[in-house]
Design a protein around this motif. Structure first.
Motif, mmCIF file in Angstrom:
data_model
loop_
_atom_site.group_PDB
_atom_site.id
_atom_site.type_symbol
_atom_site.label_atom_id
_atom_site.label_comp_id
_atom_site.label_asym_id
_atom_site.label_seq_id
_atom_site.Cartn_x
_atom_site.Cartn_y
_atom_site.Cartn_z
ATOM 1 N N LEU A 68 0.859 -1.180 0.000
ATOM 2 C CA LEU A 68 0.000 0.000 0.000
ATOM 3 C C LEU A 68 0.898 1.235 0.000
ATOM 4 C CD1 LEU A 68 -2.624 -1.129 2.661
ATOM 5 C CD2 LEU A 68 -2.763 -1.332 0.175
ATOM 6 N N HIS A 69 0.744 2.084 -1.025
ATOM 7 C CA HIS A 69 1.604 3.256 -1.194
ATOM 8 C C HIS A 69 0.847 4.511 -0.760
ATOM 9 C CE1 HIS A 69 3.799 0.357 -3.626
ATOM 10 N NE2 HIS A 69 2.735 0.224 -4.402
ATOM 11 N N GLU A 70 1.376 5.183 0.260
ATOM 12 C CA GLU A 70 0.740 6.399 0.760
ATOM 13 C C GLU A 70 1.783 7.477 1.016
ATOM 14 O OE1 GLU A 70 -3.105 5.227 3.331
ATOM 15 O OE2 GLU A 70 -1.246 4.483 4.185
ATOM 16 N N ALA A 96 -2.723 4.321 -4.019
ATOM 17 C CA ALA A 96 -2.036 3.362 -4.888
ATOM 18 C C ALA A 96 -1.735 2.090 -4.106
ATOM 19 C CB ALA A 96 -0.741 3.958 -5.423
ATOM 20 N N MET A 97 -1.813 0.968 -4.792
ATOM 21 C CA MET A 97 -1.475 -0.316 -4.175
ATOM 22 C C MET A 97 -0.952 -1.262 -5.248
ATOM 23 S SD MET A 97 -5.316 -1.792 -3.407
ATOM 24 C CE MET A 97 -5.857 -0.245 -2.677
ATOM 25 N N THR A 98 -0.079 -2.176 -4.820
ATOM 26 C CA THR A 98 0.541 -3.136 -5.724
ATOM 27 C C THR A 98 0.388 -4.535 -5.150
ATOM 28 O OG1 THR A 98 2.170 -1.508 -6.468
ATOM 29 C CG2 THR A 98 2.684 -3.823 -6.874
ATOM 30 N N LEU A 99 0.108 -5.487 -6.020
ATOM 31 C CA LEU A 99 -0.036 -6.886 -5.613
ATOM 32 C C LEU A 99 0.866 -7.735 -6.492
ATOM 33 C CD1 LEU A 99 -1.720 -8.793 -3.724
ATOM 34 C CD2 LEU A 99 -3.259 -9.122 -5.663
ATOM 35 N N VAL A 100 1.740 -8.518 -5.859
ATOM 36 C CA VAL A 100 2.606 -9.446 -6.600
ATOM 37 C C VAL A 100 2.488 -10.819 -5.968
ATOM 38 C CG1 VAL A 100 4.228 -7.661 -7.314
ATOM 39 C CG2 VAL A 100 4.611 -8.880 -5.176
ATOM 40 N N GLY A 101 2.687 -11.856 -6.752
ATOM 41 C CA GLY A 101 2.584 -13.187 -6.174
ATOM 42 C C GLY A 101 2.842 -14.288 -7.173
ATOM 43 N N THR A 119 -4.807 5.861 -8.273
ATOM 44 C CA THR A 119 -5.883 6.837 -8.440
ATOM 45 C C THR A 119 -5.313 8.247 -8.353
ATOM 46 O OG1 THR A 119 -6.443 7.005 -6.081
ATOM 47 C CG2 THR A 119 -7.497 5.236 -7.353
ATOM 48 N N TRP A 120 -6.026 9.180 -9.005
ATOM 49 C CA TRP A 120 -5.648 10.581 -8.977
ATOM 50 C C TRP A 120 -6.884 11.432 -8.696
ATOM 51 C CZ3 TRP A 120 -4.003 7.122 -12.672
ATOM 52 C CH2 TRP A 120 -2.612 6.897 -12.753
#
Length: 389
Positions: A68-70, A96-101, A119-120
């Motif tokens: 989770l990017h804040e 913004a959020m990123t998911l890897v797996g 999002t903006w």
């Protein structure tokens, strides 16, 4: 005892990154929590264990990581709300959020992926994109266009190897919960079978490599109080995709996918939820991959076990919130397929189960847990992030 065992399962999915014991415990209620780790650690992410018991691909496992990017201001605002209230912070959507797996199973199936959502302008513009690769060993069921007796299906194995990418751009309509946008899908795949006759037909129809490329319209209306684990509100979504040679696709067809989730707080500690979906394939080409058709997607039902030109599902779930950390639930699902062929054919399946969730990151309202589900033919265990729908 149930709480202790369940908490141990979740705790084993975490790791020690600080010598301070308080690092993994919430400063307000003193419970095990990863919210501080997600917010304050520059490389912190929520580990989501993948325990695969999907009957279609065999037992296996893997791991996903949710980042989770804040900004510092967003982190501070969320922290203050979390200190002011038990439910504080959960309604603030991360910009913004990123998911890897990735993961693998005993039958040779494997997958790896990465996705990002940004999002903006206070979520007025939203972009979602992702890419990955996979190899899936799946059994496909067919009644040969209605030639077999009702209830009888021919089963054959397939191996699908694919590279894929997706992106979606949405714009909010004024200051409403409605988002409209465009979606693009692309993949290159190859399909084979150990059955010589089936493999010959697959190669003749699809060739060594098959490119799928589509563009579509999407609409979404979302009033949920929390995107990770809602207790009230609803989300409605619809998308129509067109796959055509003009877009670089080797085949020409269209798909319609609609779904909805509804959450009703019926008492202080009770939430009733309903979910429904309808998918339809508008087939122009007859030479399509056997995994192209929609399938019944329910907990407790093997993937691609029930496929059709039209597929509908209906689910209901009753949740009891023991406290703000623990929730137990019971659920039921029904799925039906319709296939237009020489003889119209339909199939249906019922599934049911129980589960639990633990609020693993209170600042964000993120819940993780386990569902145990069964249908007439199989049983499965799922690690889930969110409600399970």
């Amino acid at each position: 005892m149930f709480k202790k065992i369940s908490l141990c399962i979740l705790a084993m999915a975490s790791w020690q990154v600080s010598a301070e014991q308080s690092y993994f415990f919430d400063e307000q209620d003193g419970q095990f929590d990863l919210g501080h780790h997600l917010a304050e650690n520059a490389y912190g992410f929520l580990p989501v264990p993948i325990l695969i018991t999907e009957p279609a691909i065999g037992a296996g496992g893997g791991l996903m990581g949710l980042f989770l990017h804040e900004t510092d201001e967003e982190k501070e605002a969320r922290k203050q709300k979390a200190l002011e209230s038990i439910d504080g912070g959960a309604q603030l959507i991360p910009a913004a959020m990123t998911l890897v797996g990735g993961g693998a199973t005993a039958n040779g199936t494997w997958f790896a992926f990465a996705g990002h959502r940004h999002t903006w302008l206070n979520d007025s513009i939203r972009y979602t994109g992702g890419a990955g690769a996979a190899k899936a060993n799946l059994d496909i069921y067919t009644n040969l266009g209605g030639l077999l007796p009702e209830g009888k299906n021919l089963k054959f194995d397939t191996t699908t190897e694919a590279y894929f990418a997706m992106q979606k751009l949405q714009f909010r309509v004024a200051d409403t919960p409605l988002l409209l946008g465009l979606k693009q899908l692309w993949s290159v795949s190859s399909v084979s079978s150990s059955n010589a006759v089936v493999d010959w037909f697959l190669q003749a129809a699809l060739g060594d490599k098959h490119t799928t490329s589509g563009l579509g319209l999407v609409a979404e209306y979302d009033t949920r109080d929390n995107m990770f684990f809602p207790k009230k509100g609803y989300i409605l979504s619809a998308e129509y995709m067109l796959y055509d040679e003009v877009l670089g696709s080797d085949s020409h067809y269209g798909t319609l996918d609609t779904s909805g989730e509804f959450y009703f707080p019926i008492a202080k500690k009770w939430t009733f939820a309903v979910a429904a979906s309808y998918e339809e394939l508008y087939e122009k080409d007859t030479n399509l991959s056997p995994t192209t058709k929609p399938y019944v997607d329910l907990r407790g039902v093997s993937a691609f076990r029930y496929q059709g030109d039209q597929v509908g599902t209906l689910q209901a779930q009753l949740m009891y919130h023991i406290d703000h950390r623990w929730t137990v639930s019971t659920f039921y699902g029904y799925g039906q397929t319709e296939t237009e062929s020489m003889q119209d054919n339909s199939e249906s399946v019922n599934a049911y189960g129980v589960g639990f969730r633990y609020q693993i990151a209170r600042r964000y309202g993120i819940h993780m847990g386990v569902d145990i589900a069964a249908s007439e033919e199989e049983r499965a265990l799922y690690f889930n992030l969110g409600s399970g729908f």
